[in-house]
Design a protein around this motif. Structure first.
Motif, PDB file in Angstrom:
ATOM      1  N   UNK A  64       8.743 -44.001  15.925  1.00  0.00           N
ATOM      2  CA  UNK A  64       7.844 -44.589  14.928  1.00  0.00           C
ATOM      3  C   UNK A  64       7.000 -43.508  14.226  1.00  0.00           C
ATOM      4  N   UNK A  65       6.551 -42.572  15.031  1.00  0.00           N
ATOM      5  CA  UNK A  65       5.700 -41.516  14.486  1.00  0.00           C
ATOM      6  C   UNK A  65       6.435 -40.694  13.403  1.00  0.00           C
ATOM      7  N   UNK A  66       7.719 -40.469  13.616  1.00  0.00           N
ATOM      8  CA  UNK A  66       8.497 -39.702  12.627  1.00  0.00           C
ATOM      9  C   UNK A  66       8.613 -40.461  11.295  1.00  0.00           C
ATOM     10  N   UNK A  67       8.731 -41.787  11.391  1.00  0.00           N
ATOM     11  CA  UNK A  67       8.756 -42.589  10.161  1.00  0.00           C
ATOM     12  C   UNK A  67       7.420 -42.456   9.429  1.00  0.00           C
ATOM     13  N   UNK A  68       6.339 -42.474  10.198  1.00  0.00           N
ATOM     14  CA  UNK A  68       4.994 -42.396   9.602  1.00  0.00           C
ATOM     15  C   UNK A  68       4.811 -41.057   8.874  1.00  0.00           C
ATOM     16  N   UNK A 156      23.083 -36.760  10.434  1.00  0.00           N
ATOM     17  CA  UNK A 156      22.947 -35.515  11.202  1.00  0.00           C
ATOM     18  C   UNK A 156      21.576 -34.853  11.020  1.00  0.00           C
ATOM     19  N   UNK A 157      20.992 -34.347  12.109  1.00  0.00           N
ATOM     20  CA  UNK A 157      19.694 -33.670  12.012  1.00  0.00           C
ATOM     21  C   UNK A 157      19.861 -32.248  11.488  1.00  0.00           C
ATOM     22  N   UNK A 158      18.771 -31.697  10.953  1.00  0.00           N
ATOM     23  CA  UNK A 158      18.798 -30.275  10.598  1.00  0.00           C
ATOM     24  C   UNK A 158      18.624 -29.450  11.880  1.00  0.00           C
ATOM     25  N   UNK A 159      18.572 -28.130  11.749  1.00  0.00           N
ATOM     26  CA  UNK A 159      18.521 -27.278  12.943  1.00  0.00           C
ATOM     27  C   UNK A 159      17.231 -27.493  13.752  1.00  0.00           C
ATOM     28  N   UNK A 160      16.195 -28.077  13.098  1.00  0.00           N
ATOM     29  CA  UNK A 160      14.963 -28.386  13.829  1.00  0.00           C
ATOM     30  C   UNK A 160      14.999 -29.769  14.467  1.00  0.00           C
ATOM     31  N   UNK A 161      16.146 -30.408  14.360  1.00  0.00           N
ATOM     32  CA  UNK A 161      16.278 -31.726  14.968  1.00  0.00           C
ATOM     33  C   UNK A 161      15.631 -32.831  14.147  1.00  0.00           C
ATOM     34  N   UNK A 162      15.497 -32.616  12.840  1.00  0.00           N
ATOM     35  CA  UNK A 162      14.796 -33.593  11.991  1.00  0.00           C
ATOM     36  C   UNK A 162      15.732 -34.185  10.937  1.00  0.00           C
ATOM     37  N   UNK A 163      15.364 -35.390  10.482  1.00  0.00           N
ATOM     38  CA  UNK A 163      16.057 -35.966   9.329  1.00  0.00           C
ATOM     39  C   UNK A 163      15.157 -35.774   8.111  1.00  0.00           C
ATOM     40  N   UNK A 164      15.783 -35.714   6.942  1.00  0.00           N
ATOM     41  CA  UNK A 164      15.024 -35.572   5.693  1.00  0.00           C
ATOM     42  C   UNK A 164      14.081 -36.777   5.535  1.00  0.00           C
ATOM     43  N   UNK A 165      12.823 -36.540   5.109  1.00  0.00           N
ATOM     44  CA  UNK A 165      11.879 -37.669   4.983  1.00  0.00           C
ATOM     45  C   UNK A 165      12.378 -38.772   4.045  1.00  0.00           C
ATOM     46  N   UNK A 166      13.144 -38.404   3.022  1.00  0.00           N
ATOM     47  CA  UNK A 166      13.635 -39.446   2.094  1.00  0.00           C
ATOM     48  C   UNK A 166      14.620 -40.384   2.805  1.00  0.00           C
ATOM     49  N   UNK A 167      15.353 -39.866   3.778  1.00  0.00           N
ATOM     50  CA  UNK A 167      16.269 -40.720   4.552  1.00  0.00           C
ATOM     51  C   UNK A 167      15.442 -41.721   5.356  1.00  0.00           C
ATOM     52  N   UNK A 168      14.400 -41.233   5.988  1.00  0.00           N
ATOM     53  CA  UNK A 168      13.581 -42.129   6.813  1.00  0.00           C
ATOM     54  C   UNK A 168      12.824 -43.130   5.940  1.00  0.00           C
ATOM     55  N   UNK A 177      15.369 -50.192  11.192  1.00  0.00           N
ATOM     56  CA  UNK A 177      14.424 -49.593  12.136  1.00  0.00           C
ATOM     57  C   UNK A 177      15.109 -48.682  13.142  1.00  0.00           C
ATOM     58  N   UNK A 178      16.396 -48.949  13.411  1.00  0.00           N
ATOM     59  CA  UNK A 178      17.083 -48.121  14.404  1.00  0.00           C
ATOM     60  C   UNK A 178      17.847 -47.002  13.716  1.00  0.00           C
ATOM     61  N   UNK A 179      17.235 -45.821  13.711  1.00  0.00           N
ATOM     62  CA  UNK A 179      17.857 -44.664  13.062  1.00  0.00           C
ATOM     63  C   UNK A 179      18.094 -43.596  14.125  1.00  0.00           C
ATOM     64  N   UNK A 180      19.282 -43.022  14.119  1.00  0.00           N
ATOM     65  CA  UNK A 180      19.634 -42.030  15.138  1.00  0.00           C
ATOM     66  C   UNK A 180      19.951 -40.688  14.508  1.00  0.00           C
ATOM     67  N   UNK A 181      19.484 -39.631  15.194  1.00  0.00           N
ATOM     68  CA  UNK A 181      19.690 -38.271  14.695  1.00  0.00           C
ATOM     69  C   UNK A 181      21.014 -37.745  15.221  1.00  0.00           C
TER      70      UNK A 181
END
Ligand code: HSO
Ligand code: ZN
Length: 423
Positions: A64-68, A156-168, A177-181
């Protein structure tokens, strides 16, 4: 770009061939990854994510925090644009919802067909050079409208294990609500077979590179449904003297910049038109940030001169492009004659980009000539249609002679009896 002057009909097939993609060659390595994910679940998914995406992921599911954070960090103008596109796409796709109609085929014999949502669907959004978050709207909106109960998304996540904010942000905007990296073949395997954290689904949607495409085809053999056989993006433009060269060049480049394997085709009856568009392409491509990709795609692309409008239409129907732009005068009359295309853009003010993002139509469309038999994604792609029937005693009497005669002629006495015992 290669110019082809007045090719004979016998040469069309070879001329209109797409760049070949040899999926069979990838099959054994893709199958190996799928099997490992099937047997070892999350552990295999994490292992392949480290191997291919160079990311160490402890929690595969986006918190949830990552979406925020995405919500806060994304540019306000982009957020407004995504929401405005969403409204148009929703409005258009809502019109595809139909209520069941009860049809009385014979007195007392009622039949109807009802759309029922596919309960669990998985959406795949590639990462790579440009994360195409617009595809989340194109898949998520019809899935929601259809009433799918569980809609999951993998990217797919970037090398920091993150998804682009626009995707989220886009995922949240459409209510996913269920998004997987997780990306690549491991994502397709996880959605097909399920893991400890990623639920198994019944149908997988979304574009991807040749590994992802191969994985989708392999899980299909295992009973999963997929949206359609996907290939590289393509556009064909038909231009006459009324076309503006800079408009057409920009349209052709808009698809060429997708990938080195994209293909763009220009068809015209006028050598002057072809000439000026070619010059414009050379001018515009030099200015593009993705010019290296576009230049490679242009090498697969074709400028085709034909003898007349009727021949142009015939050739375009033979090509069956994913997108067709009609940049010409009598656009309605020509559009009427188009029988093979994923999506048609009519007139000088309908660039493909508007359909890619925001006009309302779906951008997940059949490529590689599949437009001869396949449609683009719509609400229908997310439902099954179940037929129902209910007969009254009178209705059964009315239909009995027909059924009994046919059943007995097929030698299926029990079928006939199921009617007879009720009479
Ligand atoms: N033209 C692509 C869709 C897309 N374009 C996404 C931009 N973003 C489908 O063929
Ligand atoms: Zn596009």
């Amino acid at each position: 770009m290669q110019v082809y002057q007045y090719p004979e009909r016998g040469e069309w097939k070879a001329l209109l061939q797409r760049p070949v993609m040899n999926v069979a060659a990838l099959e054994s390595s893709v199958q190996h990854i799928l099997q490992e994910v099937k047997q070892q679940g999350d552990a295999a998914v994490k292992k392949f994510t480290l191997q291919f995406d160079k990311a160490t992921i402890s929690d595969l599911q986006v918190a949830e925090e990552e979406f925020m954070i995405a919500q806060q960090s994304l540019d306000a103008k982009l957020k407004a644009a995504i929401l405005s596109a969403k409204v148009n796409i929703e409005t258009f796709h809502k019109s595809q919802l139909t209520a069941p109609e009860v049809i009385e085929t014979m007195p007392g014999v009622q039949c109807w067909r009802k759309s029922v949502a596919i309960e669990k669907v998985g959406l795949y959004i590639p990462g790579g050079t440009a994360p195409l978050f617009s595809t989340i709207l194109m898949l998520g909106i019809p899935a929601k409208l259809a009433g799918c109960k569980e809609i999951i998304l993998c990217s797919p996540p970037d090398a920091n294990g993150q998804l682009h904010p626009a995707i989220l942000f886009a995922a949240r905007a459409v209510g996913i609500t269920k998004v997987f990296k997780v990306g690549g073949v491991q994502a397709i395997g996880a959605m097909a077979y399920g893991t400890e954290t990623i639920p198994a689904v019944s149908k997988i949607f979304g574009p991807g590179n040749q590994y992802v495409t191969c994985a989708k085809q392999l899980v299909q053999q295992d009973g999963l449904a997929i949206d359609m056989p996907a290939g590289p993006s393509e556009v064909a433009v038909y231009a006459d003297e009324s076309a503006t060269a800079s408009f057409v060049a920009a349209d052709l480049l808009s698809q060429a910049e997708h990938g080195a394997d994209s293909q763009v085709v220009l068809v015209s009856c006028s050598p002057t038109v072809v000439n000026s568009i070619e010059q414009e392409i050379n001018k515009q491509v030099a200015e593009l940030p993705r010019k290296d990709i576009a230049v490679k795609a242009l090498a697969n692309s074709k400028l085709i001169l034909v003898n007349n409008e009727a021949e142009a239409i015939e050739l375009l129907n033979e090509y069956a492009p994913e997108h067709l732009i009609l940049s010409c005068n009598n656009v309605e009359a020509i559009a009427e004659q188009i029988i093979n295309a994923g999506s048609v853009f009519m007139g000088h003010y309908s660039p493909e980009s508007v359909g890619d993002y925001a006009s309302g139509t779906n951008h997940t469309l059949p490529t590689n000539g599949y437009a001869k038999a396949y449609s683009g994604v719509s609400v229908d792609s997310f439902v099954k249609k179940i037929t129902f029937q209910q007969l009254t005693q009178e209705g059964l009497k009315n239909i009995s002679k027909t059924v009994i005669a046919m059943a007995e002629a097929e030698g299926l006495q029990a079928h006939a009896n199921a009617v007879k015992v009720r009479l």
